[in-house]
Design an enzyme around this catalytic site. Structure first.
Site, PDB file in Angstrom:
ATOM      1  N   SER A   1     -28.692   1.846 -46.942  1.00  0.00           N
ATOM      2  CA  SER A   1     -28.859   0.701 -46.044  1.00  0.00           C
ATOM      3  C   SER A   1     -27.508   0.076 -45.672  1.00  0.00           C
ATOM      4  O   SER A   1     -26.527   0.165 -46.418  1.00  0.00           O
ATOM      5  CB  SER A   1     -29.749  -0.354 -46.697  1.00  0.00           C
ATOM      6  OG  SER A   1     -30.959   0.226 -47.138  1.00  0.00           O
TER       7      SER A   1
HETATM    8  N1  SAM Z   1     -31.529   1.105 -50.975  1.00  0.00           N
HETATM    9  C1  SAM Z   1     -31.199   2.495 -50.829  1.00  0.00           C
HETATM   10  C2  SAM Z   1     -29.725   2.719 -50.924  1.00  0.00           C
HETATM   11  O1  SAM Z   1     -28.981   1.763 -51.201  1.00  0.00           O
HETATM   12  O2  SAM Z   1     -29.295   3.855 -50.756  1.00  0.00           O
HETATM   13  C3  SAM Z   1     -31.688   3.020 -49.525  1.00  0.00           C
HETATM   14  C4  SAM Z   1     -33.119   3.294 -49.535  1.00  0.00           C
HETATM   15  S1  SAM Z   1     -33.664   4.248 -48.169  1.00  0.00           S
HETATM   16  C5  SAM Z   1     -33.469   3.154 -46.812  1.00  0.00           C
HETATM   17  C6  SAM Z   1     -35.415   4.240 -48.478  1.00  0.00           C
HETATM   18  C7  SAM Z   1     -35.813   5.092 -49.655  1.00  0.00           C
HETATM   19  O3  SAM Z   1     -37.197   4.835 -49.922  1.00  0.00           O
HETATM   20  C8  SAM Z   1     -35.706   6.583 -49.391  1.00  0.00           C
HETATM   21  O4  SAM Z   1     -34.899   7.171 -50.362  1.00  0.00           O
HETATM   22  C9  SAM Z   1     -37.156   7.072 -49.482  1.00  0.00           C
HETATM   23  O5  SAM Z   1     -37.289   8.373 -50.011  1.00  0.00           O
HETATM   24  C10 SAM Z   1     -37.752   6.030 -50.390  1.00  0.00           C
HETATM   25  N2  SAM Z   1     -39.201   5.901 -50.332  1.00  0.00           N
HETATM   26  C11 SAM Z   1     -40.038   5.934 -49.272  1.00  0.00           C
HETATM   27  N3  SAM Z   1     -41.319   5.789 -49.662  1.00  0.00           N
HETATM   28  C12 SAM Z   1     -41.281   5.642 -51.014  1.00  0.00           C
HETATM   29  C13 SAM Z   1     -42.282   5.457 -52.019  1.00  0.00           C
HETATM   30  N4  SAM Z   1     -43.578   5.365 -51.741  1.00  0.00           N
HETATM   31  N5  SAM Z   1     -41.888   5.362 -53.301  1.00  0.00           N
HETATM   32  C14 SAM Z   1     -40.589   5.447 -53.644  1.00  0.00           C
HETATM   33  N6  SAM Z   1     -39.597   5.631 -52.746  1.00  0.00           N
HETATM   34  C15 SAM Z   1     -39.943   5.722 -51.445  1.00  0.00           C
END
Ligand code: SAM
Length: 218
Positions: free
Chosen positions: A61
């Protein structure tokens, strides 16, 4: 490239200048080495004002969004926090500097593995990472003083409300797959929930039982 200078500029120009005032959040973001959470070819862009790809169609992000979501939890230092969407592990690292313990769930095993490795290298030992569907929270460890969801949800998964402590704060993007509203929900002592809209945002989708179905993702 002097990453500590880039990091200080990031905090001053992208985060403090836009109104994030929580000193502990600014301090944490001044120290966590964001460039280590992206692939080698993107390290020189790590302190830019944008999200970046981390593989598997996911992103780390934007720094301002990480700071805003963290600040919205109004952390004091003794909390146990649930994070959904470990991704690169960067947001996890920022949280780990600010609370007692972070429980983080990631559905993509390869991302969780990479994040674990770098967090271990940085000797951040107050983090538990689980691979699975984070839309159902982490029941065994509930209740949480804060829940931070780093992926966009069509609605508020009810399990998050159930797993929030009294006075606890849930911060998550709610909307369609193209744009969402960063929303904060605070559990009240009378059992109710106070809901606030913080700002517009754009996240990758939250995929799972209480989020988007995999088939619906374009
Ligand atoms: N905060 C993170 C960082 O600093 O790198 C970025 C997160 S990224 C925008 C969103 C993440 O949510 C992805 O890695 C995706 O695989 C995960 N995600 C999506 N649906 C999910 C779920 N149901 N449970 C766990 N993770 C999930």
């Amino acid at each position: 490239m002097d990453y500590s200078v880039a990091r200080r500029r990031m905090v001053e120009q992208q985060i403090a200048a836009r109104g994030v005032t929580d000193k502990r959040v600014l301090e944490a973001m001044s120290t966590v080495p964001r460039h280590l959470f992206v692939e080698a070819g993107l390290q020189s862009h790590a302190y830019g004002d944008a999200s970046l790809p981390i593989g598997e169609k996911q992103t780390i992000s934007q720094p301002y969004m990480v700071a805003s979501m963290t600040a919205a939890l109004e952390l004091q230092g003794d909390e146990r926090i649930l994070e959904i969407g470990t991704g690169s592990g960067y947001q996890t690292a920022v949280l780990s500097r600010l609370v007692k313990r972070v429980y983080s769930v990631e559905r993509i095993a390869v991302l969780a593995g990479r994040a674990r490795k770098i967090l271990d290298q940085l000797q951040m030992s107050n983090i538990n990472i689980k691979i699975g569907d984070g839309t159902i929270g982490w029941q065994d460890q509930a209740p949480f003083a804060g829940i931070l969801v780093a992926a966009g949800s069509p609605d508020v998964p009810t399990k998050y409300l159930d797993q929030l402590a009294v006075g606890g704060k849930l911060v998550l993007p709610v909307g369609d797959q193209n744009q969402q509203i960063l929303t904060r929900i605070i559990r009240q002592e009378n059992g109710g929930f106070k809901r606030e809209q913080l700002m517009g945002c754009r996240f990758v989708p939250l995929i799972g039982e209480q989020g988007w179905s995999l088939e619906s993702i374009s």
